[in-house]
Design a protein around this motif. Structure first.
Motif, PDB file in Angstrom:
ATOM      1  N   ILE A  57       0.853  -1.194   0.000  1.00 29.71           N
ATOM      2  CA  ILE A  57       0.000   0.000   0.000  1.00 29.71           C
ATOM      3  C   ILE A  57       0.882   1.235   0.000  1.00 29.71           C
ATOM      4  CG2 ILE A  57      -1.765   1.314   1.239  1.00 29.71           C
ATOM      5  CD1 ILE A  57      -2.518  -1.298   2.673  1.00 29.71           C
ATOM      6  N   GLU A  58       0.557   2.204  -0.851  1.00 29.55           N
ATOM      7  CA  GLU A  58       1.252   3.494  -0.807  1.00 29.55           C
ATOM      8  C   GLU A  58       0.285   4.591  -1.218  1.00 29.55           C
ATOM      9  OE1 GLU A  58       2.503   5.731  -3.267  1.00 29.55           O
ATOM     10  OE2 GLU A  58       1.937   4.710  -5.121  1.00 29.55           O
ATOM     11  N   ASN A  59       0.483   5.780  -0.649  1.00 31.99           N
ATOM     12  CA  ASN A  59      -0.371   6.907  -1.024  1.00 31.99           C
ATOM     13  C   ASN A  59       0.435   8.191  -1.201  1.00 31.99           C
ATOM     14  OD1 ASN A  59      -0.070   7.010   1.899  1.00 31.99           O
ATOM     15  ND2 ASN A  59      -1.652   8.582   1.936  1.00 31.99           N
ATOM     16  N   PHE A  60       1.620   8.024  -1.816  1.00 32.83           N
ATOM     17  CA  PHE A  60       2.441   9.182  -2.129  1.00 32.83           C
ATOM     18  C   PHE A  60       2.053   9.759  -3.491  1.00 32.83           C
ATOM     19  CE2 PHE A  60       5.116   6.393   0.562  1.00 32.83           C
ATOM     20  CZ  PHE A  60       5.236   7.233   1.660  1.00 32.83           C
ATOM     21  N   ARG A  61       2.578  10.932  -3.797  1.00 41.06           N
ATOM     22  CA  ARG A  61       2.344  11.506  -5.108  1.00 41.06           C
ATOM     23  C   ARG A  61       2.943  10.581  -6.178  1.00 41.06           C
ATOM     24  NH1 ARG A  61       4.126  17.653  -6.615  1.00 41.06           N
ATOM     25  NH2 ARG A  61       3.363  17.912  -4.477  1.00 41.06           N
ATOM     26  N   PRO A  62       2.215  10.345  -7.274  1.00 42.34           N
ATOM     27  CA  PRO A  62       2.743   9.468  -8.317  1.00 42.34           C
ATOM     28  C   PRO A  62       4.165   9.851  -8.710  1.00 42.34           C
ATOM     29  CG  PRO A  62       0.459   9.929  -8.785  1.00 42.34           C
ATOM     30  CD  PRO A  62       0.844  10.782  -7.600  1.00 42.34           C
ATOM     31  N   GLY A  63       5.007   8.843  -8.835  1.00 40.26           N
ATOM     32  CA  GLY A  63       6.407   9.056  -9.159  1.00 40.26           C
ATOM     33  C   GLY A  63       7.329   8.944  -7.970  1.00 40.26           C
ATOM     34  N   THR A  64       6.780   9.026  -6.744  1.00 40.59           N
ATOM     35  CA  THR A  64       7.612   8.981  -5.544  1.00 40.59           C
ATOM     36  C   THR A  64       8.267   7.613  -5.378  1.00 40.59           C
ATOM     37  OG1 THR A  64       6.244  10.649  -4.465  1.00 40.59           O
ATOM     38  CG2 THR A  64       7.648   9.306  -3.050  1.00 40.59           C
ATOM     39  N   LEU A  65       7.496   6.543  -5.514  1.00 41.91           N
ATOM     40  CA  LEU A  65       8.088   5.212  -5.388  1.00 41.91           C
ATOM     41  C   LEU A  65       9.179   5.004  -6.423  1.00 41.91           C
ATOM     42  CD1 LEU A  65       5.244   2.622  -4.648  1.00 41.91           C
ATOM     43  CD2 LEU A  65       6.731   3.851  -3.064  1.00 41.91           C
ATOM     44  N   GLU A  66       8.930   5.445  -7.629  1.00 45.57           N
ATOM     45  CA  GLU A  66       9.930   5.298  -8.687  1.00 45.57           C
ATOM     46  C   GLU A  66      11.207   6.069  -8.330  1.00 45.57           C
ATOM     47  OE1 GLU A  66       5.895   4.540 -10.462  1.00 45.57           O
ATOM     48  OE2 GLU A  66       6.746   5.924  -8.997  1.00 45.57           O
ATOM     49  N   LYS A  67      11.050   7.231  -7.741  1.00 41.10           N
ATOM     50  CA  LYS A  67      12.209   8.039  -7.330  1.00 41.10           C
ATOM     51  C   LYS A  67      13.007   7.324  -6.245  1.00 41.10           C
ATOM     52  CE  LYS A  67      11.400  11.563  -4.735  1.00 41.10           C
ATOM     53  NZ  LYS A  67      10.900  12.882  -4.259  1.00 41.10           N
ATOM     54  N   TRP A  68      12.319   6.528  -5.429  1.00 38.49           N
ATOM     55  CA  TRP A  68      12.972   5.791  -4.352  1.00 38.49           C
ATOM     56  C   TRP A  68      13.451   4.402  -4.802  1.00 38.49           C
ATOM     57  CZ3 TRP A  68       8.686   6.913  -0.183  1.00 38.49           C
ATOM     58  CH2 TRP A  68       8.814   8.232   0.263  1.00 38.49           C
ATOM     59  N   ASN A  69      13.522   4.186  -6.098  1.00 36.58           N
ATOM     60  CA  ASN A  69      13.954   2.887  -6.634  1.00 36.58           C
ATOM     61  C   ASN A  69      13.033   1.749  -6.200  1.00 36.58           C
ATOM     62  OD1 ASN A  69      16.390   3.921  -7.935  1.00 36.58           O
ATOM     63  ND2 ASN A  69      17.220   4.147  -5.857  1.00 36.58           N
ATOM     64  N   LEU A  70      11.743   2.084  -6.073  1.00 32.91           N
ATOM     65  CA  LEU A  70      10.727   1.093  -5.701  1.00 32.91           C
ATOM     66  C   LEU A  70       9.615   1.083  -6.752  1.00 32.91           C
ATOM     67  CD1 LEU A  70      10.501   1.900  -1.870  1.00 32.91           C
ATOM     68  CD2 LEU A  70      11.614  -0.084  -2.917  1.00 32.91           C
ATOM     69  N   ASP A  71      10.007   1.121  -8.003  1.00 29.81           N
ATOM     70  CA  ASP A  71       9.053   1.112  -9.100  1.00 29.81           C
ATOM     71  C   ASP A  71       8.186  -0.143  -9.014  1.00 29.81           C
ATOM     72  OD1 ASP A  71       7.781   0.775 -11.644  1.00 29.81           O
ATOM     73  OD2 ASP A  71       9.261   2.118 -12.526  1.00 29.81           O
ATOM     74  N   PRO A  72       6.849   0.003  -8.978  1.00 30.79           N
ATOM     75  CA  PRO A  72       5.989  -1.181  -8.885  1.00 30.79           C
ATOM     76  C   PRO A  72       6.238  -2.201  -9.980  1.00 30.79           C
ATOM     77  CG  PRO A  72       4.716   0.773  -8.379  1.00 30.79           C
ATOM     78  CD  PRO A  72       6.069   1.255  -8.834  1.00 30.79           C
ATOM     79  N   ALA A  73       6.634  -1.757 -11.167  1.00 30.81           N
ATOM     80  CA  ALA A  73       6.923  -2.720 -12.231  1.00 30.81           C
ATOM     81  C   ALA A  73       8.088  -3.615 -11.844  1.00 30.81           C
ATOM     82  CB  ALA A  73       7.218  -1.979 -13.539  1.00 30.81           C
ATOM     83  N   ASP A  74       9.120  -3.031 -11.239  1.00 28.74           N
ATOM     84  CA  ASP A  74      10.263  -3.827 -10.796  1.00 28.74           C
ATOM     85  C   ASP A  74       9.885  -4.717  -9.614  1.00 28.74           C
ATOM     86  OD1 ASP A  74      11.799  -2.554 -12.738  1.00 28.74           O
ATOM     87  OD2 ASP A  74      12.473  -0.989 -11.334  1.00 28.74           O
TER      88      ASP A  74
END
Length: 395
Positions: A100-117
């Motif tokens: 579960i995450e509720n950050f602004r879109p792109g935040t996970l990707e910036k943290w090297n936690l891209d959902p695709a990966d």
């Protein structure tokens, strides 16, 4: 609050499901609360030292919202802006069923936690993403809190009295609706995964969650050009259904069906109103709503709330007093259904809060552990249990 682990019923229908919660404030954590209440093991990843700002939220001189929204959760402290924290988070997510995450879109990707990966490493992973505008579209990157979603989804424009500024609900309804839809999506995705082994991304936008509960407002405008406006305590055309004044308070009556209105008219000592052409049908009552409300209000003002309630119960008219938390805690129906539960808190003492809903007959949810008291208090135990002793040091 403890329970016998031998009684599997009390572990909830999601027992065995592992959830990693990266969210903060309301929407993501409320989604985690719902899943935790239903038996999932929810590990909340918080920033070291400061933790989730929700730890300080609430009202009164002893804010207690954290005790509700963080119940049934474990706290692990990780700095997701640092490589070490990201590495441990990825290792945990590889063991999880739901993220579960509720950050602004792109935040996970910036943290090297891209959902695709993350899903490439864990194909069965379900990623619940709650955001203001969704993960796609021209507004996706905008900051969006619950109130903004309520405004865009149409809620704020119709709440309040005519001629006044738009009002808010009094609770963070946009956040909790988006979280609830996120939970609904996660459960649907679990069913799909059980059949296929495949996880997926659940994209829950605040404005769309609000839009979903806006009844026929868009359809009415599309079909006839009608726009709903602020109408205070009434819904135009639905009568009688309003809050009416008593001699010692206020009381809500909903008698807008023909047979129910006939029972209300009889209770008022005015049975002839049910046959009056102005009030005999749903459409007629809607057309004469203001005068009918005035007539009923004149009657209710002659009674106390208790007297009116007794008459409405006797007449089988849907009606009820307006409850505040004190009323709820004293009410026998709340007690009989365990709608409220009391947990012993090490700092606040006994804290009463809402129970677990909905109620399942075979595998009901429960509150199995209180909210984590300190940031990262479960880091060592959770990381060792999920990842083994080699990963047992928090970042």
């Amino acid at each position: 609050m403890q329970h016998d682990k031998q009684d599997a019923r009390l572990d909830g229908p999601l027992d065995g499901i592992r959830v990693v919660e990266l969210g903060q404030l309301i929407a993501g954590p409320f989604c985690g609360q719902l899943l935790g209440d239903l038996g999932a093991e929810v590990v909340k990843i918080e920033p070291p030292v400061t933790g989730d700002p929700m730890r300080q939220w609430g009202q009164g001189d002893r804010p207690s919202w954290w005790r509700v929204i963080a119940r049934n959760k474990y706290s692990v402290a990780l700095d997701l802006r640092a490589a070490e924290g990201q590495d441990i988070a990825r290792a945990m997510i590889a063991k999880a069923d739901i993220l579960i995450e509720n950050f602004r879109p792109g935040t996970l990707e910036k943290w090297n936690l891209d959902p695709a990966d993350l899903r490439a490493a864990n194909p069965g992973l379900i990623v619940v993403r709650v955001s203001g505008y969704g993960q796609t579209g021209p507004y996706a990157a905008r900051a969006g809190f619950g109130g903004i979603g309520e405004a865009m989804g149409g809620w704020r424009s119709i709440v309040g009295d005519p001629g006044s500024a738009p009002a808010r609900m009094g609770v963070s309804i946009g956040d909790t609706l988006a979280a609830t839809y996120g939970c609904l999506g996660a459960l649907a995705a679990l069913h799909h995964r059980n059949r296929t082994g495949e996880g997926q991304v659940v994209d829950s936008a605040l404005y769309e969650a609000v839009l979903q509960v806006m009844e026929s407002s868009v359809a009415d405008y599309s079909a006839s050009g009608h726009k709903r406006t602020r109408t205070g305590s009434v819904l135009p055309g639905i009568a009688p259904s309003n809050v009416y004044a008593c001699s010692d308070g206020e009381y809500l009556i909903g008698a807008n069906q023909d047979a129910v209105f006939a029972r209300l008219a009889a209770a008022m000592g005015r049975p002839e109103l049910a046959a009056d052409p102005r009030y005999a049908t749903h459409l007629a009552r809607g057309a004469h709503q203001a005068e009918l409300d005035a007539l009923i209000n004149a009657w209710t003002q002659t009674l106390t709330v208790a007297e009116l309630e007794a008459q409405m119960i006797e007449a089988a008219v849907p009606a009820g007093r307006l409850f505040d938390p004190g009323d709820m805690m004293a009410d026998p129906h709340f007690a009989a259904r365990e709608a409220l539960v009391t947990l012993d808190d090490i700092e606040l003492g006994p804290v009463t809060m809402q129970g677990v809903f909905p109620k399942l007959s075979g595998t009901p949810g429960s509150i199995r552990r209180p909210a984590p008291r300190t940031v990262g208090e479960d880091s060592e135990a959770i990381l060792e249990r999920w990842l083994g002793p080699a990963k047992g040091e928090p970042a």
